[in-house]
Motif scaffolding. Structure first.
Motif, PDB file in Angstrom:
ATOM      1  N   TRP A 104      43.619  15.534  13.265  1.00  0.00           N
ATOM      2  CA  TRP A 104      44.925  15.316  13.899  1.00  0.00           C
ATOM      3  C   TRP A 104      45.840  14.567  12.933  1.00  0.00           C
ATOM      4  O   TRP A 104      45.531  13.464  12.477  1.00  0.00           O
ATOM      5  CB  TRP A 104      44.737  14.535  15.190  1.00  0.00           C
ATOM      6  CG  TRP A 104      45.926  14.471  16.068  1.00  0.00           C
ATOM      7  CD1 TRP A 104      46.733  15.503  16.440  1.00  0.00           C
ATOM      8  CD2 TRP A 104      46.460  13.294  16.688  1.00  0.00           C
ATOM      9  NE1 TRP A 104      47.731  15.052  17.270  1.00  0.00           N
ATOM     10  CE2 TRP A 104      47.596  13.704  17.448  1.00  0.00           C
ATOM     11  CE3 TRP A 104      46.087  11.955  16.707  1.00  0.00           C
ATOM     12  CZ2 TRP A 104      48.352  12.809  18.183  1.00  0.00           C
ATOM     13  CZ3 TRP A 104      46.842  11.059  17.451  1.00  0.00           C
ATOM     14  CH2 TRP A 104      47.966  11.483  18.177  1.00  0.00           C
ATOM     15  N   SER A 105      46.978  15.122  12.637  1.00  0.00           N
ATOM     16  CA  SER A 105      47.860  14.604  11.588  1.00  0.00           C
ATOM     17  C   SER A 105      48.293  13.156  11.791  1.00  0.00           C
ATOM     18  O   SER A 105      48.241  12.353  10.839  1.00  0.00           O
ATOM     19  CB  SER A 105      49.095  15.501  11.446  1.00  0.00           C
ATOM     20  OG  SER A 105      48.723  16.790  11.063  1.00  0.00           O
ATOM     21  N   LEU A 119      39.614  13.865  17.871  1.00  0.00           N
ATOM     22  CA  LEU A 119      40.797  13.791  17.019  1.00  0.00           C
ATOM     23  C   LEU A 119      40.424  13.844  15.539  1.00  0.00           C
ATOM     24  O   LEU A 119      41.108  14.486  14.735  1.00  0.00           O
ATOM     25  CB  LEU A 119      41.572  12.505  17.314  1.00  0.00           C
ATOM     26  CG  LEU A 119      42.199  12.413  18.715  1.00  0.00           C
ATOM     27  CD1 LEU A 119      42.856  11.051  18.906  1.00  0.00           C
ATOM     28  CD2 LEU A 119      43.217  13.527  18.918  1.00  0.00           C
TER      29      LEU A 119
END
Length: 227
Positions: A38-39, A33
């Motif tokens: 990953w936002s 991630l």
């Protein structure tokens, strides 16, 4: 005909042999991630970091206390020096293999950490009004991983040599406070994201668990070696 039962885990291991896997799986997921940027994870890290940074800027006294603990008490070189004392003590007791094993575990753990930092190349938090500074990449946190490795090795050695339960519990409490504290100070001082610290804890714990498991499977305990 009854099958031969599987051997029980060595008594010198204060954890399940499945522990390395249980730590490596979440670390691998976290690594993926972080590497993918990953936002939602980045947003959570930014939110936590901003909240801690506001407190650090508003309270210089508490910030200075955190710097003392982070840069001196729980500094990686301080923890490595304590491990070096343990290694020297083992060598003086003619525990050559165990002493070298502990030293190699610590050294290779540092090499692994630095390699991952270079590969992931995650930027550290940047502030217009920083309260502390740190160089190189962010993930995983070197302070957090070193604390986990040093603390894990210390607990394992106490178990190997049959230290009294009261001593092991006291050591476990002190190490837990130190490992948690060093992670908190790094986020509080704005030089790491919270997931950098989590990654360091997971990887450090898994690394020690693997090293301890392999050693005990191969060499047993010091008492067994003497027999």
């Amino acid at each position: 005909m009854l099958s031969t039962p599987a051997p029980a885990p060595p008594r010198a291991l204060p954890f399940s042999p499945l522990l390395p896997l249980l730590l490596l799986l979440p670390f691998a997921a976290l690594l993926a991630l972080v590497a993918a940027r990953w936002s939602p994870l980045l947003a959570l890290d930014r939110s936590l970091a901003t909240a801690f940074h506001r407190t650090a800027v508003a309270d210089p006294g508490l910030t200075q206390t955190n710097r003392i603990f982070s840069d001196w008490v729980w500094d990686p070189w301080t923890l490595r020096a304590l491990l070096a004392v343990a290694v020297i003590a083992l060598l003086c007791r003619r525990q050559w293999v165990l002493g070298c094993w502990v030293a190699a575990t610590a050294a290779l753990g540092t090499a692994l950490q630095q390699t991952l930092k270079a590969l992931v190349d995650r930027p550290r938090p940047v502030w217009p009004d920083p309260v502390d500074s740190a160089g190189y990449a962010a993930f995983p946190s070197g302070h957090a991983m070193t604390a986990a490795v040093a603390g894990g090795l210390a607990l394992w050695l106490l178990r190997l040599y049959g230290a009294r339960r009261a001593w092991r519990r006291a050591a476990a409490a002190l190490i837990a406070v130190s490992v948690a504290g060093v992670g908190l100070t790094r986020v509080y001082l704005g030089v790491h994201w919270a997931t950098d610290v989590l990654g360091g804890w997971l990887l450090g714990g898994a690394w020690v668990a693997v090293a301890a498991l392999v050693y005990v499977r191969r060499y047993g305990t010091p008492h067994e070696a003497r027999r």
